[in-house]
Design a protein around this motif. Sequence first.
Motif, PDB file in Angstrom:
ATOM      1  N   SER A 574      37.656   2.816   8.871  1.00 33.41           N
ATOM      2  CA  SER A 574      36.751   3.718   8.295  1.00 33.41           C
ATOM      3  C   SER A 574      36.592   5.306   8.931  1.00 33.41           C
ATOM      4  O   SER A 574      36.193   6.134   8.322  1.00 33.41           O
ATOM      5  CB  SER A 574      35.368   3.192   8.209  1.00 33.41           C
ATOM      6  N   GLU A 575      37.019   5.125  10.279  1.00 35.75           N
ATOM      7  CA  GLU A 575      37.104   6.471  10.955  1.00 35.75           C
ATOM      8  C   GLU A 575      38.222   7.371  10.742  1.00 35.75           C
ATOM      9  O   GLU A 575      39.469   6.877  10.752  1.00 35.75           O
ATOM     10  CB  GLU A 575      36.947   6.186  12.433  1.00 35.75           C
ATOM     11  N   ASN A 576      38.125   8.718  10.222  1.00 35.46           N
ATOM     12  CA  ASN A 576      39.529   9.465  10.093  1.00 35.46           C
ATOM     13  C   ASN A 576      39.663   9.917  11.678  1.00 35.46           C
ATOM     14  O   ASN A 576      39.183  10.613  12.667  1.00 35.46           O
ATOM     15  CB  ASN A 576      38.888  10.748   9.417  1.00 35.46           C
ATOM     16  N   VAL A 577      41.039   9.501  11.776  1.00 34.87           N
ATOM     17  CA  VAL A 577      41.669   9.848  13.246  1.00 34.87           C
ATOM     18  C   VAL A 577      41.854  11.467  13.400  1.00 34.87           C
ATOM     19  O   VAL A 577      41.478  12.008  14.581  1.00 34.87           O
ATOM     20  CB  VAL A 577      42.819   9.100  13.430  1.00 34.87           C
ATOM     21  N   ASN A 578      42.445  11.786  12.306  1.00 37.54           N
ATOM     22  CA  ASN A 578      42.542  13.436  12.452  1.00 37.54           C
ATOM     23  C   ASN A 578      41.436  14.120  12.557  1.00 37.54           C
ATOM     24  O   ASN A 578      41.334  15.281  13.353  1.00 37.54           O
ATOM     25  CB  ASN A 578      43.254  13.959  11.028  1.00 37.54           C
ATOM     26  N   SER A 579      40.280  13.897  11.895  1.00 44.48           N
ATOM     27  CA  SER A 579      38.794  14.412  12.117  1.00 44.48           C
ATOM     28  C   SER A 579      38.368  14.232  13.430  1.00 44.48           C
ATOM     29  O   SER A 579      37.937  15.290  14.057  1.00 44.48           O
ATOM     30  CB  SER A 579      38.025  13.617  11.184  1.00 44.48           C
ATOM     31  N   LEU A 580      38.615  13.018  14.209  1.00 46.75           N
ATOM     32  CA  LEU A 580      38.131  12.840  15.371  1.00 46.75           C
ATOM     33  C   LEU A 580      38.690  13.805  16.232  1.00 46.75           C
ATOM     34  O   LEU A 580      38.102  14.198  17.361  1.00 46.75           O
ATOM     35  CB  LEU A 580      38.243  11.528  15.570  1.00 46.75           C
ATOM     36  N   ILE A 581      40.079  13.982  16.311  1.00 44.12           N
ATOM     37  CA  ILE A 581      40.952  14.425  17.329  1.00 44.12           C
ATOM     38  C   ILE A 581      40.537  16.190  17.038  1.00 44.12           C
ATOM     39  O   ILE A 581      40.374  16.667  18.141  1.00 44.12           O
ATOM     40  CB  ILE A 581      42.521  14.463  16.768  1.00 44.12           C
ATOM     41  N   ARG A 582      40.232  16.661  16.049  1.00 42.32           N
ATOM     42  CA  ARG A 582      39.673  18.011  15.727  1.00 42.32           C
ATOM     43  C   ARG A 582      38.502  18.150  16.504  1.00 42.32           C
ATOM     44  O   ARG A 582      38.052  19.146  16.882  1.00 42.32           O
ATOM     45  CB  ARG A 582      39.552  18.293  14.291  1.00 42.32           C
ATOM     46  N   PHE A 583      37.364  17.200  16.454  1.00 41.16           N
ATOM     47  CA  PHE A 583      36.328  17.260  17.047  1.00 41.16           C
ATOM     48  C   PHE A 583      36.528  17.203  18.540  1.00 41.16           C
ATOM     49  O   PHE A 583      35.937  18.098  19.160  1.00 41.16           O
ATOM     50  CB  PHE A 583      35.432  16.061  16.609  1.00 41.16           C
ATOM     51  N   ILE A 584      37.197  16.345  18.924  1.00 43.19           N
ATOM     52  CA  ILE A 584      37.569  16.208  20.536  1.00 43.19           C
ATOM     53  C   ILE A 584      37.969  17.409  20.971  1.00 43.19           C
ATOM     54  O   ILE A 584      37.538  18.211  22.100  1.00 43.19           O
ATOM     55  CB  ILE A 584      38.347  15.130  20.868  1.00 43.19           C
ATOM     56  N   THR A 585      39.108  18.036  20.432  1.00 46.34           N
ATOM     57  CA  THR A 585      39.613  19.071  20.772  1.00 46.34           C
ATOM     58  C   THR A 585      38.872  20.541  20.795  1.00 46.34           C
ATOM     59  O   THR A 585      38.997  21.087  21.559  1.00 46.34           O
ATOM     60  CB  THR A 585      41.037  19.604  19.978  1.00 46.34           C
ATOM     61  N   THR A 586      38.056  20.690  19.664  1.00 46.80           N
ATOM     62  CA  THR A 586      37.407  21.863  19.598  1.00 46.80           C
ATOM     63  C   THR A 586      36.261  21.801  20.340  1.00 46.80           C
ATOM     64  O   THR A 586      35.828  22.921  21.217  1.00 46.80           O
ATOM     65  CB  THR A 586      36.762  22.019  17.937  1.00 46.80           C
ATOM     66  N   GLN A 587      35.625  20.732  20.798  1.00 46.28           N
ATOM     67  CA  GLN A 587      34.299  20.594  21.515  1.00 46.28           C
ATOM     68  C   GLN A 587      34.806  20.636  23.080  1.00 46.28           C
ATOM     69  O   GLN A 587      34.343  21.291  23.751  1.00 46.28           O
ATOM     70  CB  GLN A 587      33.716  19.477  21.262  1.00 46.28           C
ATOM     71  N   SER A 588      35.811  20.246  23.490  1.00 44.81           N
ATOM     72  CA  SER A 588      36.557  20.389  24.700  1.00 44.81           C
ATOM     73  C   SER A 588      36.978  21.765  25.089  1.00 44.81           C
ATOM     74  O   SER A 588      36.597  22.369  26.053  1.00 44.81           O
ATOM     75  CB  SER A 588      37.751  19.735  24.691  1.00 44.81           C
TER      76      SER A 588
END
Length: 872
Positions: A574-588
Motif C-alpha cells: 500500500s505504500e508508494n515507494v517513489n513517494s517515500l523516496i521523494r519524502f526522504i530525499t527532500t527532507q534530508s
Amino acid sequence: MSYDRPYRGGRRRYRDDYDDRRRDIVESPQERLKNIIIRLGEVDPVQEIFTVEKHIRELVPPLIPNLSESFHISITEQPYKIPFYAALLRRLHEPPVNQDETSLGKQILEEFWKGFQTYVDKLMWRETRHCISFFAHLVSAQLISAESFAALLQSFTAVLDEFGISHGRAKRAALCAADGLMISGTVLTSAVPTIFDEIMTSIQTYTESTNSGKWIVQPSVRLHLSSVSVENADELLDSAINTLKALESSGFEGPYPRPYADYPQLDMMLFTPYSLPSLLVPPEVIELDGPTETEESDTKKEEWPEYFMRLFSDDITPDPNTPAGYAVRSDLLAIIDIFEVNRKESARILLEYPKWTVPGTFKLKPGAPPPEVENLVNYEWQLESTLLETMLGASLVLPDSSQKQIYYDSLITEVCKLSPSTIGPAVGKSIRKLYSSLADGLDVEIQRRFSDWFAIHMSNFNFQWVWKEWIPDLELVVQHPRRAFMRRALEYEIRLSYHDRIVKSLPEEMHPPEAHTLPYQSPGPDFMYDDPTKPHHDAAQSILNLFRGRAKAEDVITQLDTLRNTLEIEVSDSENVNSLIRFITTQSLLHIGSRSFSHLLNAIERYLPLLRTLASGGMTASAGAGNPEAKADILSASASFWKYNSQMVAIVFDKLMQYQIVDPTDVVSWTFLHVNEIDESEADLKAPLSLSTFEWDLLRGALNKAVGRVSIARRKLALLRKEDDENRARVKANMDVDGDVKPEESVQENAALTTALKAFSSLTKEQKAALSRTLEGFISCLAPTTTTAHPNPKAGEILTEDSWHNHANWGKEEWNAWETWGWYRHFCRAYSPYLRNYAATFTAVSFARFEGQSDPVSDLLQKIWNVSIGQE
C-alpha cells in the motif's frame, strides 16, 4: 599609537582627498536663493515671507526660470506651504517703480505656467493637483482671473465624461477640480455662478457609477448586504463631495490659511489679473510596444475607490467630510506620500504640521505658551491621534495601499521616537480600537496587515503590551477573529525575536496549549526520520550522509535507484515507494539546509539536478519534464519538515518556484489540497475546505510569482522587438551603390526574439493556469459538490441577515467559512487586472455549473466575480 597603518587592499589615500574635505561647498547666488525660497517657514512662515521677498528682489538681475523652478519644487514637494507661497508671489506682484515694466511676480507666474503644462502633458497627477491648489489661492489673492481658472477646472471635469475611463484617472481629475473649487470658491462662484453645479454634477455622476467597486473594497464586510454605506470609514471622492456641499452652504468660508488676505488690495484699475491659457488634459498613455494580436495585452493595475478608516470621534480627530477635516487629511496624506523616500523627515514634518494650519486647529502642546491673539477657529483636535488615524487609514486601504506596508509601519515608529510621551497613548488607543472592530466584520486583509503592524511595532518597543486586557477573550470560540489575531500577532513577534522571550512577555493564562495562543512549540525543523526508532531511519541516514559529504548529484541519484530496489522489498504494497523516496530525499536536503538561510540556498543550488529529477517523477537523470504528483510530494515533504515554522514553508516554496522545481500552479494546487486534508495538530483550529492567513500567504506568493514572471518577460520582449525594428530599419536605410534598398531577407532572424516569444507564451499560460486553479479552488471550498469530502455546511448559512445578527454566537465552522469568503473577495479584487484578461474563459469554465440556479452561495460567488472583472 599610530593611525598611519600600511595599505591592506583598500582604497589608497591621497593628499587631495583631505583637501577636498576641507574645501567648503560654494553655492552660487541663484542656488542660495533657491534654497532660501524652499526653506520658507523654518521658524515663522508669516514673518519670513517678507525676508524671502527681500532676498529675491536684491538679486539683480533676476533669473526668472530659476525663481519659477524654486516655486515648482516648493509647491509640489511641500504642498502644506502653498498658502504662504501664494502670499509670497502676491508680495512680488507689487507694482514696479517703472510702470512700463512687468512685475516680478507676473514674470514668475508666466514661467510657472509653462512648468504646469509639462506636468499635465506627462500626466503627473500629484504635481498637477498641487499646482491647481496654488492657482486657486492666487485666484483668491486676485492674481489670476476667476474666469480663466473656471475654464481650467472645467477641462478636468471633462475628463470624467470620457468613455471607459479608469477609476485612477477619474479620481485624480475629480480631486483636481474639487480642490480648486474648495479653495477659491468665494471668488470663483461670484465670477462664474454656474461653476459649482457643473463640478458637483460631474463628480457625483461619476461616483454613482462606482457603487459596485465601493462594495467590494469596504473595510467592514457584510456578506448579506449590497449597501455601500460604511460606518467608521470614508471614501475619498465621497468626502470631497460632502465637503463641497458644506462649503457651498457656508458661502465657501474655507479652513485654509490665507496670509495674503491681510495685504492691501491691488488697484484693479492699474492691475490686470493673469489669464490662464486654455488647456486640454491629454488622454491616458496606451503602451503599444507590448505583445499584440493573440498575446496577452499589457496589464495595468486597476485602481479602486479608496476607503479610509476612522478610529476616533469627531471631537478628537477631524471629520474628513467637513472642510477643515478634508483639508487636514489631504495635507497629511500628501506629506506621507511625498516624503516616502525619507521617513525620518516625514515624521518631523508631520509633528510640525500645526504650524501650517489656521491657529486653533489643534490643541497646543503641553507647556506651550497661550497664543498672543485670539484663535480664528477652536477645533482643538489632538494632533497625535490625527496622525495615527491618517497613517493607519492610508496603510489599510483596500485592496492595496499606495505605499509599501513597511513604510507606514516604519513611519509610525519614527513618529513615536520623536514624541514618545504624546504619540504612545494614541498608538495604544488605535490598537484597542482596531482590536475591538475585529469581531464586527473587519476585512481579513486588514486583519492581516493589523497583525503585521502590531508585531513590528511591539518589536521596536521591547514587546511591551498590556496582554492581560485580552485575557477574557480566551473564552471566545477558538477561531474567533480576536483569538486568531492574538495567535497571528504572536507568531509574527516570534519571527522578529525568539520564542522564549515572547513567552515571558505574556500572562500565564496564555501559556497553556489549550489556550491556542502560542505555537505548539518554538519554530524549528521537524525531520521525520531523525528518530532511530522511526521507520526508514537508516535509509534517510544513508542519503543524509551523502549530502553531508557533498556528494555529486549524479551519485545521489544512483544511490536513490539502489535504495528504491531495497525499499520495494521492505515496504508494504500500500505504500508508494517513489513517494517515500521523494519524502526522504527532500527532507534530508532541507535538514542539511536548516541551519541558516544561506545553508538552504547552497543546498538547493548544489542539488538542482537532483531536485529536477525528483520533480520529474523518475529516479534517473533522464526522467521526464515534470510530474504533478512528484511535485506535490516535494511540497508536502517541505511543509511537513517546517510545520512548526510557517514562514519557512513560504520561503522554501518560493525558492522551489524560483529555481523552477515546481510551478506556481503546483503550489496553488497543493494549497487547496492541504485545506482539504486537516491533520490532528490542526483539528482544533481549522475545518476542511477553509483558508486561513497561512494558506493565503502561500497563494499570494505563487500568484505574485506567476504575474511577476509575465511582467518581466513582457518588458524583455518589448526591448528585443524595439532592437529588432531598429536593426531592420538600419538595413533598409543602408542602400547599395545603385541606390537600391537591400531586401528584407538580408536581415537575419533574431534568435533571441524568437526565444523570448516562446518564453512569454509559456509564462502567460502558466499565469493563466495559476489564476484558474485558484478560482476553482475557492469555488470548491465555498460551493462544494455533493461528492466533496468534509464540506463546511456553514459556507452558505452565514450569508443570511439573521445569521450575521447572531455572529457573536458563531462557532469555529462559521468563522472559518467567513474567513474563506474574505480571502475569495480579496483574491478577486487584488488580481482583477489579470483576471479580466481571461474573464470569458474563466466565467465559462468555473461558473458553468451555477448556470440556471440561484442560491445565496452561487449568487454571492458570481457577484464578487462580476464586480471584480467590471461586469457589474
